[in-house]
Structure formats: structure tokens, C-alpha cells
Design a protein around this motif. Structure first.
Motif, PDB file in Angstrom:
ATOM      1  N   LYS A   1       2.388   1.375  -3.393  1.00 39.61           N
ATOM      2  CA  LYS A   1       1.131   2.308  -4.889  1.00 39.61           C
ATOM      3  C   LYS A   1       0.839   3.706  -4.371  1.00 39.61           C
ATOM      4  O   LYS A   1       0.884   4.867  -5.018  1.00 39.61           O
ATOM      5  CB  LYS A   1      -0.406   2.096  -4.582  1.00 39.61           C
ATOM      6  N   LEU A   2       1.243   4.405  -3.155  1.00 46.80           N
ATOM      7  CA  LEU A   2       1.026   5.509  -2.662  1.00 46.80           C
ATOM      8  C   LEU A   2       1.967   6.285  -2.413  1.00 46.80           C
ATOM      9  O   LEU A   2       1.819   7.922  -3.519  1.00 46.80           O
ATOM     10  CB  LEU A   2       0.721   5.941  -1.132  1.00 46.80           C
TER      11      LEU A   2
ATOM     12  N   ASP B   1      -6.412  -3.188  -1.413  1.00 47.37           N
ATOM     13  CA  ASP B   1      -7.004  -2.648  -1.964  1.00 47.37           C
ATOM     14  C   ASP B   1      -8.055  -1.750  -1.142  1.00 47.37           C
ATOM     15  O   ASP B   1      -8.414  -0.360  -1.535  1.00 47.37           O
ATOM     16  CB  ASP B   1      -7.319  -3.554  -3.435  1.00 47.37           C
TER      17      ASP B   1
ATOM     18  N   VAL C   1       0.759  -1.253  -0.354  1.00 49.18           N
ATOM     19  CA  VAL C   1       0.202   0.006   0.049  1.00 49.18           C
ATOM     20  C   VAL C   1       1.209   1.106  -0.035  1.00 49.18           C
ATOM     21  O   VAL C   1       0.655   2.138  -0.421  1.00 49.18           O
ATOM     22  CB  VAL C   1      -1.038  -0.194   1.043  1.00 49.18           C
TER      23      VAL C   1
ATOM     24  N   PHE D   1      -5.544   0.754   0.738  1.00 52.60           N
ATOM     25  CA  PHE D   1      -5.622   1.384  -1.204  1.00 52.60           C
ATOM     26  C   PHE D   1      -6.416   2.512  -0.607  1.00 52.60           C
ATOM     27  O   PHE D   1      -5.822   4.211  -0.899  1.00 52.60           O
ATOM     28  CB  PHE D   1      -4.548   0.909  -1.627  1.00 52.60           C
TER      29      PHE D   1
ATOM     30  N   GLY E   1      -6.471   2.147  -9.106  1.00 54.85           N
ATOM     31  CA  GLY E   1      -5.566   1.764  -7.518  1.00 54.85           C
ATOM     32  C   GLY E   1      -6.067   0.530  -7.040  1.00 54.85           C
ATOM     33  O   GLY E   1      -4.958   0.012  -6.834  1.00 54.85           O
TER      34      GLY E   1
END
Length: 541
Positions: A28-29, A54, A25, A57, A45
Motif C-alpha cells: 500500500k505504501l 489498516d 502494508v 498503514f 488508505g
């Protein structure tokens, strides 16, 4: 007037389906922040209904203050035989609190019958119900027509019905997906033109790279009328990957008449591509177009001579426009132009008529014949040039080293290196243990040097590679050792070649240390240690 093309990035979802790609996570950020800085319009996302990561996220991404990008969720149409209002996946999308969603549905009758095992009519109803339900909750809905091109070629009438079902239910955009990645550019062009002439909402393109045509297919789809392009950074994705946005963006914006991102943001492409490679723990391909280390590297002497006169002779765009830089490699193919270019980089004034320059070129060619490759070890090459012109200091001189390897009764091995150096007229004798001979040598060398050059504590070896140059010679073959080092800010590579792997390693190791000391010569503090009577201690006079 340049037309706008909207970028839809699916690195965080479709990209992670590629083999060896896994993002936390936090990863991804971080990538979201970079994509927002680039100016990507939509960032997908993940799939809220598929896993807890997810969902986390989508909760945490709301804390980011994005300036350009819209976060989207991904999902599928409702299940066969169910209702949209009670579909768990669709409800998870609502729960994610996104404003935009992309849902996929089948556009190929073969997939409907074989994968979904439902009727063609039910599939169309699934599309319609799902889009209408999401629109009723105020979402912008992008419909991904999965396997559209295969479906169009197999049953054009049904494939178009799938698009009309989404459009009539209120979809904002229809994306044509080459899911199997096997469609050719001329087919993409003809089909996209046909679709754009029959639907009344925005059309997008989503290509996979199984035929190594994903970028070309995306570009020609835009020329045929598509105005949203889906893809991933660096082309990550399942099987052979997705369309690479890092190549699509500059081609659309610099070579065609479209706008994707703000002009000054193009210069971020190289750094963002490298950043995503790092976050995904992937080795960046040296030959990656536009952003690769070799994308603007020139090796042949005639090429370099021409590029120095005008870059356009062998470059299709200026590297600076995409945040990259020009590199000139030195090898047995080099001419004096290569050497002059490199010397200019290092503020060394060379004269083509100087006999030393010609001698240096001959030395390089001899060393390349012996197995050296300076294009992969520019730090060693810089040392060679400066040594040839007498501008390299001797920070230390080796007297000798010895390596002891002992096999213990429990089948383990211990390794110790003893090294004797001359440093600033001081004779230093040190010993150190290590995990193998090269590691022991590295420790012993550091132990000696740190007493005089404390800055050496800031650097360390980050990679070590050995290449056998002639496998037919077996254990008697020459080996090439490449060492990569770093001080946490910069990386540099050095090389050593010998039939003796220890000697080759020592040559590369010494170059690595010499290079670092040379680069930091202006900040080096020379510290003379106190005398000691210990023969393996600090110093002997």
C-alpha cells in the motif's frame, strides 16, 4: 478556462475487495508513493476500525513526505441506537490522525429497512450525528451516499433527505454512489444535474462496473456537475470492479475540458498501471484501454500502411501522451508496411522492391499457417528477419541431444539430457538433470554455453506455456510452445511449433538464448575452456 476535477483513489480499500486482490502494508505504501507522483488528490488508505493492518498503514503513511495527495480514512456512520461520541469505528478514525475522512451512509430506504433494520428517521440521525462529530474534531468530511441512485429512483424524497442531513451537519462533499453498478448513463446525468441544483457543496461520483458503464457513468456525471471522481487504478474492486481511473483521467483531460493532473504527469499513466498490476500480482490485460500492451498495436496491413502515413488514421490519441508506445504486429494479415516498420525498429534497412522482403512475407504466412504466432513472440520474429537477411550469427550449432527419463520404484521420475554442440569450432558434450525434459535440456544447454558466454548466467526462463493447436488430433496434435525469458531488466518471448512437444520446446528455448546473445553481442566475452578427457565434460577436440 479548464475546470478542476478532484481525483479520489480507493484502490487500497475498495480495490482490495476485488477477488484475488490482497495488499500488504508495504504494498500500500508503495502504491501511495506512485499515486502521489501522478498527482491524485485523495488516497483512501482503508478502514481504521476494521483490522490491525489498516491501522498500521495509517501509522506508517505519516512517515511519507507526500507532495500532492491527501490520505483519507474510510468508515461508516454510527451504529443504530448508539452515539457518535462512543462509536468505536468513528473513534478509530480519529485515532488514525488523518485530516480527511469519507464515511458512508444509506440513501436507499430499502437498504435502511432491510440491511440496517432501523427506522428511516434514525438513519438520517445517524448520518447527521456522525458528520457533525467528525467535523467537531477538525476533519474534512466526505459523505458517500451509498446506493444513492437506486434510492433516488425508488424514493427520491428520502434519498435527498439523506444528502441534506449530511450537508446540514457540515459535510464538505457529497458523493453519489452507484453501489450496485446498474444505473445507465442517461439516468446518471439526469439525477446528478438534479442533485447539483439542490445542494450547495461539492458533489462527487462513485460508480461500480456491473453494467460495464462505470467509466462512462463517471464521465457523464462530471459533465452533469460532479467535481470529485472516485475510482481505482485498473478498475479493481468487488464483483466487476470500480470505475477505472486510468481510463477516466485521460478521457477527462484529453477529450473533455477538465483538469485532473498536471499535463506532464499523464505520461506516467502506463507505468503506474503496470506497477499496480505487478504489486497486486495481477496479469495486466493486453487490451486495457490507453495503457495496455495492445492498446496501440496494429496488425492489418492496410491499417499499418495508414498509421505510418499518419497515426490519427487508426489511433484516437498519441500513445506517447499516456506513456505507451505504438506496436506493429506481424502475421498472415501483414503487408510490407508491417515488415518495414519492424525492420526500422531493429535498424535493418529494407527495400520494398527487394525479393528477400517478399519471400520473408511468404515465409511468415506459411509459418502462421503452421501454427506460429509472432505477435506473441517478437524475439523469434526478429531472429527470423535477421536470419533471412543474413545478419544473424550462429552462436552455437546443435549436433544432437538425447533425453533419458527413468521411472523409479517409488513412482518418482528422473530426467537427464545429453547435448552435443559446436561452439566456435569447439565440440562440446554436456549432460544435466532437470525437473522434466525441458528443464533438463535448459540445464544442459546452459552448462555448455556458460563456458563460452558467461553472460548467459544472467538470463533465465520466467514462463512456459503449451497450447494444443488442434484438440481433435488428441496426442498427435501440433503444439505451440511460448517461452518468456528475462535477465532481470527486460523480458522477451520466443516460440516453437511441432507435433513433438520436445522439439517445439527446443525451438523456443534456442531462440530465447540466441536472442539474448544477439542483443549482448557487443559485450560478449568468448572464453575458450581447457581441454578435458571427460566425454561429458567441457570439450572435445
Amino acid at each position: 478556462m479548464r475546470e478542476q476535477v478532484f481525483l479520489y483513489d480507493t484502490t487500497l480499500r475498495d480495490g482490495t475487495q476485488g477477488e484475488g486482490i490482497s495488499l500488504s502494508v508495504d504494498d500500500k505504501l508503495k502504491i501511495v508513493t506512485k499515486l502521489d507522483q501522478l498527482g491524485v488528490h485523495y488516497i483512501e488508505g482503508g478502514w481504521p476500525g476494521s483490522n490491525p493492518k489498516d491501522m498500521e498503514f495509517f501509522r506508517r503513511v505519516q512517515e511519507l513526505h507526500l507532495k500532492k495527495s491527501t490520505i483519507t480514512a474510510f468508515g461508516s456512520t454510527r451504529r443504530s441506537g448508539g452515539s457518535a461520541e462512543n462509536d468505536e469505528n468513528l473513534l478509530k478514525i480519529i485515532e488514525s490522525k488523518v485530516g480527511t475522512v469519507a464515511i458512508f451512509g444509506k440513501a436507499w430506504d430499502f437498504q435502511v429497512q432491510e440491511a440496517l433494520r432501523t427506522t428511516l428517521a434514525e438513519n438520517l440521525q445517524m448520518i447527521s450525528d456522525s458528520v457533525r462529530f467528525l467535523k467537531s474534531h477538525g476533519l474534512e468530511v466526505i459523505f458517500d451516499a451509498e446506493h444513492f441512485f437506486d434510492g433516488y429512483k425508488a424514493n427520491k424524497n428520502y434519498a435527498m433527505k439523506a444528502l441534506f442531513a449530511a450537508e446540514d451537519a457540515g459535510a464538505n462533499c457529497i458523493v453519489l454512489c452507484d453501489t450496485n453498478g446498474g444505473t445507465l448513463p442517461h439516468e446518471i446525468s439526469e439525477i446528478v444535474k438534479d442533485v447539483c441544483g439542490k445542494v450547495h457543496i461539492q458533489v462527487g461520483i462513485h460508480c461500480h462496473n456491473d453494467g460495464e458503464l462505470a467509466v462512462a457513468n463517471s464521465l457523464i456525471a462530471v459533465q452533469a456537475g460532479a467535481r470529485q471522481v472516485q475510482g481505482t487504478i485498473n478498475g479493481y474492486g468487488e464483483r466487476c470492479g470500480n470505475a477505472n481511473l486510468v481510463s477516466i483521467i485521460p478521457n477527462l483531460q484529453m477529450k473533455l475540458t477538465y483538469t485532473c493532473v498536471e499535463e506532464e504527469h499523464l505520461k506516467k499513466l502506463t507505468s503506474i498501471a503496470k506497477y499496480v498490476h505487478e504489486i497486486a500480482n495481477q496479469t495486466a490485460p493486453s487490451n486495457q484501454p490507453f495503457v495496455g500492451r495492445s492498446a496501440f498495436a496494429h496488425k492489418g496491413g492496410m491499417h499499418v500502411s495508414a498509421v505510418l502515413k499518419h497515426p490519427q488514421t487508426y489511433e484516437h490519441v498519441l500513445p506517447e501522451l499516456v506513456g505507451n508506445n505504438r506496436r506493429v504486429l506481424v502475421s498472415e494479415l501483414s503487408g510490407q508496411s508491417n515488415l518495414m516498420f519492424k525492420a526500422q525498429e531493429w535498424n535493418i534497412k529494407l527495400d520494398k522492391k527487394d525479393p528477400t522482403s517478399k519471400q520473408l512475407l511468404e515465409t511468415i504466412k506459411i509459418k502462421e499457417h503452421e501454427g506460429y504466432q509472432y505477435e506473441a513472440a517478437e524475439a523469434s520474429f526478429e531472429l527470423l528477419v535477421k536470419q533471412s537477411y543474413g545478419s544473424l550469427k550462429d552462436y552455437f550449432i546443435l549436433d544432437y541431444f538425447k533425453i533419458f527419463i527413468e521411472k523409479n520404484g517409488d513412482e518418482s521420475f528422473s530426467t537427464e539430457a545429453v547435448i552435443k554442440l559446436c561452439i566456435q569450432d569447439e565440440i562440446i558434450l554436456t549432460a544435466a538433470e532437470g525437473n522434466g525434459p525441458v528443464n533438463a535440456l535448459d540445464h544442459a544447454l546452459r552448462k555448455a554455453l556458460e563456458q563460452f558466454y558467461p553472460i548467459i548466467r544472467n538470463m533465465h526462463l520466467s514462463d512456459y506455456k503449451v497450447r494444443v493447436l488442434d484438440e481433435t488430433e488428441a496426442t498427435a496434435s501440433k503444439v505451440r510452445v511460448l517461452i518468456e525469458s528475462t535477465d532481470g531488466q527486460e523480458k522477451w518471448s520466443t516460440i516453437g511449433v511441432s507435433a513433438n512437444i520436445i522439439k517445439a520446446s527446443w525451438l523456443a528455448l534456442v531462440d530465447s538464448v540466441q536472442y539474448y546473445l544477439m542483443k549482448n553481442d557487443d559485450v560478449i566475452e568468448l572464453v575458450y575452456p581447457q581441454k578435458t578427457n571427460n566425454s561429458l565434460g567441457v570439450s572435445n577436440h
